[in-house]
Design an enzyme around this catalytic site. Structure first.
Site, PDB file in Angstrom:
ATOM      1  N   GLU A 188      66.885  95.659  38.941  1.00 34.20           N
ATOM      2  CA  GLU A 188      66.818  96.335  37.634  1.00 34.20           C
ATOM      3  C   GLU A 188      68.187  96.327  36.948  1.00 34.20           C
ATOM      4  O   GLU A 188      68.287  96.038  35.753  1.00 34.20           O
ATOM      5  CB  GLU A 188      66.361  97.793  37.785  1.00 34.20           C
ATOM      6  CG  GLU A 188      64.990  97.993  38.416  1.00 34.20           C
ATOM      7  CD  GLU A 188      63.832  97.514  37.553  1.00 34.20           C
ATOM      8  OE1 GLU A 188      64.050  97.143  36.387  1.00 34.20           O
ATOM      9  OE2 GLU A 188      62.691  97.509  38.051  1.00 34.20           O
ATOM     10  N   ASN A 200      69.101  94.325  33.547  1.00 33.99           N
ATOM     11  CA  ASN A 200      69.638  95.039  32.379  1.00 33.99           C
ATOM     12  C   ASN A 200      70.878  94.340  31.833  1.00 33.99           C
ATOM     13  O   ASN A 200      71.019  94.165  30.625  1.00 33.99           O
ATOM     14  CB  ASN A 200      70.056  96.467  32.777  1.00 33.99           C
ATOM     15  CG  ASN A 200      68.965  97.462  32.492  1.00 33.99           C
ATOM     16  OD1 ASN A 200      67.887  97.113  32.033  1.00 33.99           O
ATOM     17  ND2 ASN A 200      69.248  98.717  32.786  1.00 33.99           N
ATOM     18  N   ARG A 209      59.116  94.600  27.659  1.00 36.60           N
ATOM     19  CA  ARG A 209      59.876  95.317  28.676  1.00 36.60           C
ATOM     20  C   ARG A 209      59.232  96.684  28.856  1.00 36.60           C
ATOM     21  O   ARG A 209      58.775  97.287  27.892  1.00 36.60           O
ATOM     22  CB  ARG A 209      61.346  95.479  28.259  1.00 36.60           C
ATOM     23  CG  ARG A 209      62.070  94.188  27.946  1.00 36.60           C
ATOM     24  CD  ARG A 209      62.144  93.260  29.117  1.00 36.60           C
ATOM     25  NE  ARG A 209      62.635  93.934  30.329  1.00 36.60           N
ATOM     26  CZ  ARG A 209      62.507  93.441  31.551  1.00 36.60           C
ATOM     27  NH1 ARG A 209      61.885  92.301  31.740  1.00 36.60           N
ATOM     28  NH2 ARG A 209      62.970  94.089  32.587  1.00 36.60           N
TER      29      ARG A 209
END
Lengths: 109, 145
Positions: free
Chosen positions: B48, B52, B107
């Protein structure tokens, strides 16, 4: 990454490997092709062979859920590993997407 | 508390390196004798954080992501993911579950929520125009598994 079998209005898709941001685009495109026929109202995704999924996979599921919801259809998943199920629960997807633990026969009506 | 091991890795912020970063962090954590669930937790959290940096930090432009980790004598793994991308203007908003600055990319907006839930500590600092620094902590049981 995907294998599929169609039976009338149901498309069963087996997904293998890892579903992250990198693989998400390809999976999204392939899934959309598989459900392009509007007569398909039930997409079943079998996750037995899926070894990893992060929140990018949640985005993929939400997108397909929306496509099917627009045609009054549904999306369900089966054979999700407990580790992947945690992401699924965390995102609240279990409230809108059916999760069958042992999916024998699902999608083969 | 003293550090007993550390690593630092710098790689190009391209999507292919998301799985690379996951493999690296799980290999580094092996010495903590983790459970399968613990390995999965840190892999997911790192995935994650790196995603990002790639999507939001660099937005497709080329840039470098730094993944570093330490293990201390209390069996605590600290993982840091840094980018020198555009930074996050409103951190509080960015960390809200389901908030996404890129709804058109499908997303889920769950990145920070996943990091928070799968790790035991999360700190994010960001400066617009300079980049974002994510620091996560996880405690590992000492028992023989």
């Amino acid at each position: 990454m995907l294998e599929h079998a169609r039976q009338r209005d149901t498309m069963l898709v087996r997904i293998r490997g890892e579903l992250d941001h990198h693989s998400a685009e390809q999976v999204r495109t392939e899934l959309d092709e598989l459900i392009a026929d509007e007569r398909i109202t039930h997409l079943v995704i079998d996750m037995q062979g899926l070894t990893f999924m992060d929140s990018s996979g949640i985005g993929v599921l939400i997108g397909r859920y929306r496509t099917l919801a627009r045609r009054k259809g549904k999306l369900s998943v089966q054979n999700m590993s407990p580790l992947i199920e945690r992401i699924f629960q965390l995102s609240g997807l279990h409230q809108i997407i059916q999760n069958h633990r042992s999916g024998a026969g699902e999608g083969r009506r | 508390m003293s550090i007993i091991n550390q690593m630092r890795l710098e790689f190009m912020g391209c999507p292919q390196n998301e799985s690379f970063a996951r493999v690296v962090i799980s290999a580094f954590a092996v010495q903590l004798n983790p459970t399968i669930e613990e390995v999965s937790d840190i892999k997911t959290a790192v995935s994650e954080a790196v995603t990002n940096a790639i999507i939001h930090g660099y937005e497709g432009a080329q840039g470098t992501v730094v993944l570093s980790a330490t293990i201390n004598d209390q069996h605590i793994l600290t993982v840091e993911v840094e980018d020198r991308g555009r930074g996050i203007a409103d951190l509080e908003q960015a960390m809200q579950p389901f908030y996404t600055s890129h709804p058109e990319l499908e997303r889920s907006g769950m990145g920070f929520a996943v990091m928070q839930s799968f790790m035991d500590g999360l700190e994010v600092t960001s400066t617009v125009g300079e980049g974002t620094h994510i620091r996560m902590r996880k405690h590992f049981a000492r028992d023989e598994k």
